[in-house]
Scaffold this active site. Structure first.
Site, PDB file in Angstrom:
ATOM      1  N   CYS A   1       0.824  -1.212   0.000  1.00  0.00           N
ATOM      2  CA  CYS A   1       0.000   0.000   0.000  1.00  0.00           C
ATOM      3  C   CYS A   1       0.864   1.272   0.000  1.00  0.00           C
ATOM      4  O   CYS A   1       1.638   1.511   0.929  1.00  0.00           O
ATOM      5  CB  CYS A   1      -0.905  -0.026   1.231  1.00  0.00           C
ATOM      6  SG  CYS A   1      -1.745   1.528   1.560  1.00  0.00           S
ATOM      7  N   GLY A   2       0.689   2.098  -1.017  1.00  0.00           N
ATOM      8  CA  GLY A   2       1.428   3.356  -1.100  1.00  0.00           C
ATOM      9  C   GLY A   2       1.073   4.337   0.003  1.00  0.00           C
ATOM     10  O   GLY A   2       1.933   5.051   0.511  1.00  0.00           O
ATOM     11  N   HIS A   3      -0.194   4.385   0.418  1.00  0.00           N
ATOM     12  CA  HIS A   3      -0.607   5.277   1.507  1.00  0.00           C
ATOM     13  C   HIS A   3       0.033   4.837   2.830  1.00  0.00           C
ATOM     14  O   HIS A   3       0.385   5.675   3.662  1.00  0.00           O
ATOM     15  CB  HIS A   3      -2.126   5.309   1.647  1.00  0.00           C
ATOM     16  CG  HIS A   3      -2.815   5.905   0.462  1.00  0.00           C
ATOM     17  ND1 HIS A   3      -2.747   7.247   0.162  1.00  0.00           N
ATOM     18  CD2 HIS A   3      -3.579   5.345  -0.506  1.00  0.00           C
ATOM     19  CE1 HIS A   3      -3.429   7.492  -0.933  1.00  0.00           C
ATOM     20  NE2 HIS A   3      -3.955   6.347  -1.366  1.00  0.00           N
ATOM     21  N   CYS A   4       0.183   3.523   3.015  1.00  0.00           N
ATOM     22  CA  CYS A   4       0.839   3.002   4.226  1.00  0.00           C
ATOM     23  C   CYS A   4       2.305   3.406   4.241  1.00  0.00           C
ATOM     24  O   CYS A   4       2.828   3.840   5.273  1.00  0.00           O
ATOM     25  CB  CYS A   4       0.735   1.475   4.284  1.00  0.00           C
ATOM     26  SG  CYS A   4      -0.958   0.859   4.371  1.00  0.00           S
TER      27      CYS A   4
END
Length: 170
Positions: A70-73
């Site tokens: 996950c890029g947001h993570c």
């Protein structure tokens, strides 16, 4: 074959928590942090350690449910880790933790619908529902949000600890 993290960097001893950090990480039980969340005072949760730490009535816990892809993570990781580091010395009852949803089944009662999902469990006895984190994504925002909701900080310190008894000035 060498191991690499999500950014393609080689995984090596540089990315390990120091012995002092390992001692400070409550309940990590040798678990590896999800990539990007290492080198901090974060607590790595597993299915077997989740209830012990998250439902501890003496600690307020903010859990980041994350997925390695996950890029947001990955974007949250440095600020979440920095917040954990800043809280560790002054507010030991405020715990920031991570839970890798790709490695462990999400416990019942925790509504994880996207990544990262941040849920807060206040320091309380008995059944308490997790609260959705609604603050910003910078370390200072995370710290302020936690301190504003932390039940552990509202408890009076035992005599002789943190408080100086002042004589009555009547």
């Amino acid at each position: 074959d060498d191991e690499r993290d999500m950014t393609g960097k080689k995984y090596d001893a540089e990315h390990q928590a120091s012995p002092q950090q390992q001692r400070t990480q409550i309940g990590s039980h040798g678990e590896q942090q999800p990539s990007g969340f290492d080198n901090s005072f974060l607590t790595a949760l597993t299915a077997s350690t989740f209830d012990l730490i998250v439902r501890d009535p003496m600690r307020d816990v903010l859990v980041a449910f994350v997925a390695p892809w996950c890029g947001h993570c990955r974007a949250l990781a440095p600020e979440f880790a920095r917040a954990a580091d800043l809280l560790a010395a002054s507010f030991p009852t405020l715990v920031l933790a991570t839970f890798d949803v790709t490695a462990h089944k999400v416990p019942t009662g925790f509504d994880v619908s996207g990544y990262p999902t941040l849920l807060f469990m206040p320091a309380a006895l008995g059944a308490v529902q997790p609260q959705r984190y609604t603050g910003g994504r910078q370390a200072e925002d995370i710290i302020d949000w936690m301190k504003a909701r932390a039940l552990s900080l509202r408890r009076k310190a035992p005599p002789g600890e943190h408080e100086q008894h002042q004589p009555d000035s009547r």
